[in-house]
Design an enzyme around this catalytic site. Sequence first.
Site, PDB file in Angstrom:
ATOM      1  N   LYS A  28       0.844  -1.204   0.000  1.00 56.99           N
ATOM      2  CA  LYS A  28       0.000   0.000   0.000  1.00 56.99           C
ATOM      3  C   LYS A  28       0.883   1.259   0.000  1.00 56.99           C
ATOM      4  O   LYS A  28       0.620   2.210  -0.727  1.00 56.99           O
ATOM      5  CB  LYS A  28      -0.931   0.007   1.220  1.00 56.99           C
ATOM      6  CG  LYS A  28      -2.060  -1.025   1.123  1.00 56.99           C
ATOM      7  CD  LYS A  28      -2.855  -1.152   2.415  1.00 56.99           C
ATOM      8  CE  LYS A  28      -3.867  -2.297   2.318  1.00 56.99           C
ATOM      9  NZ  LYS A  28      -4.643  -2.516   3.552  1.00 56.99           N
ATOM     10  N   GLN A  47      -4.972  -1.104   9.712  1.00 56.51           N
ATOM     11  CA  GLN A  47      -4.807  -2.413   9.079  1.00 56.51           C
ATOM     12  C   GLN A  47      -5.416  -3.509   9.955  1.00 56.51           C
ATOM     13  O   GLN A  47      -5.196  -3.555  11.158  1.00 56.51           O
ATOM     14  CB  GLN A  47      -3.308  -2.679   8.832  1.00 56.51           C
ATOM     15  CG  GLN A  47      -3.000  -3.980   8.112  1.00 56.51           C
ATOM     16  CD  GLN A  47      -3.567  -4.047   6.692  1.00 56.51           C
ATOM     17  OE1 GLN A  47      -3.672  -3.030   6.004  1.00 56.51           O
ATOM     18  NE2 GLN A  47      -3.935  -5.238   6.258  1.00 56.51           N
ATOM     19  N   ASP A  57     -11.385   3.210   4.069  1.00 56.60           N
ATOM     20  CA  ASP A  57     -11.646   1.765   4.020  1.00 56.60           C
ATOM     21  C   ASP A  57     -13.155   1.470   3.958  1.00 56.60           C
ATOM     22  O   ASP A  57     -13.556   0.345   3.671  1.00 56.60           O
ATOM     23  CB  ASP A  57     -11.076   1.096   5.281  1.00 56.60           C
ATOM     24  CG  ASP A  57      -9.850   0.255   4.987  1.00 56.60           C
ATOM     25  OD1 ASP A  57      -9.738  -0.234   3.848  1.00 56.60           O
ATOM     26  OD2 ASP A  57      -9.025   0.082   5.895  1.00 56.60           O
TER      27      ASP A  57
HETATM   28  N1  GUN Z   1      -7.054  -6.521   5.978  1.00 62.84           N
HETATM   29  C1  GUN Z   1      -7.470  -7.265   4.925  1.00 62.84           C
HETATM   30  N2  GUN Z   1      -8.101  -6.491   4.018  1.00 62.84           N
HETATM   31  C2  GUN Z   1      -8.093  -5.236   4.505  1.00 62.84           C
HETATM   32  C3  GUN Z   1      -8.593  -3.986   4.024  1.00 62.84           C
HETATM   33  O1  GUN Z   1      -9.203  -3.861   2.951  1.00 62.84           O
HETATM   34  N3  GUN Z   1      -8.374  -2.913   4.825  1.00 62.84           N
HETATM   35  C4  GUN Z   1      -7.739  -3.017   6.015  1.00 62.84           C
HETATM   36  N4  GUN Z   1      -7.591  -1.916   6.736  1.00 62.84           N
HETATM   37  N5  GUN Z   1      -7.252  -4.142   6.498  1.00 62.84           N
HETATM   38  C5  GUN Z   1      -7.435  -5.253   5.743  1.00 62.84           C
END
Ligand code: GUN
Length: 281
Positions: free
Chosen positions: A50, A94, A117
């Site tokens: 990311k 996350q 998100d």
């Molecule tokens: N863990 C797995 N997928 C995601 C996501 O789309 N966003 C976040 N913040 N954590 C994750």
Amino acid sequence: MTAQILDGKQIAQQIRQELKQKISTQCITPELAVIIVGNDPASEIYVRSKEKACQEVGIKVDTYRLTPDSSAEELINLIDELNNNHSVNGILVQLPLPKHLNPQEILTKIKPEKDIDGFHPLNTGLIIQKQPSAFIPCTPKGILRLIHNIKHNLSGLNAVIVGRSQIVGLPISHLLLNENCTVTIAHSKTQNLAEICKKADILVVSVGKSEFITKDYIKPEAIVIDVGINRTPNGIKGDVKFAEASEKASYITPVPGGVGPMTIAMLLENTYEAYLKQNHS
Ligand code: GUN
């Protein structure tokens, strides 16, 4: 007949290129704050990709690392600080969080307009109400973008979603319902799963079980979206048995290189949109 590959990597690349162009011509620097609690190895890998993707398109990214034993209060204080920091446009916590932290409690603390998100209950509600102002969670948004790449009008199609997670299964169900699909949500307690899946024009699988879906679950000519990322002794596998499913489907996403890159592209897009909303430009 063999299915065509839905090349998420390539489509995501194109989206990233276009975003990079827009950010550069508008002379802006959207800013994303990423919070990672603990040291889950898979989360470390996701966060690194990311960060790299943000930097490539001109989004500033700051990662905040908290120790695995951090309290809810410490995490909420950090979120508050970022909520009040006007240069931060998006906040991403996350997941998964360490077991002693309740994700629902934590995610509710993110300001909805910085919730790139799309996990805040307000954004969940806005999706159900079909409001365009909602932040749509990145994976479901990416899945819909992939499907729209091959078919714009989904009205009347049978969509079966296997998995009912807050992150993928539930939101993609609402998005496909909003597209006028007839949606069935299947899960671990569902009976006669293969029979239900066999009716799907669109089959979205997000169960976290390596190669769980075989050709016997697939309607001829179906669009098959595999959200699984399973680390096995034979490498990374999806939730779908790719080779045999490809013989029946019309389109199928590979793992890796299908949904995963789209999730990251949508995170960039949501962060850019958050910037625009907050700056009314
Ligand atoms: N863990 C797995 N997928 C995601 C996501 O789309 N966003 C976040 N913040 N954590 C994750």
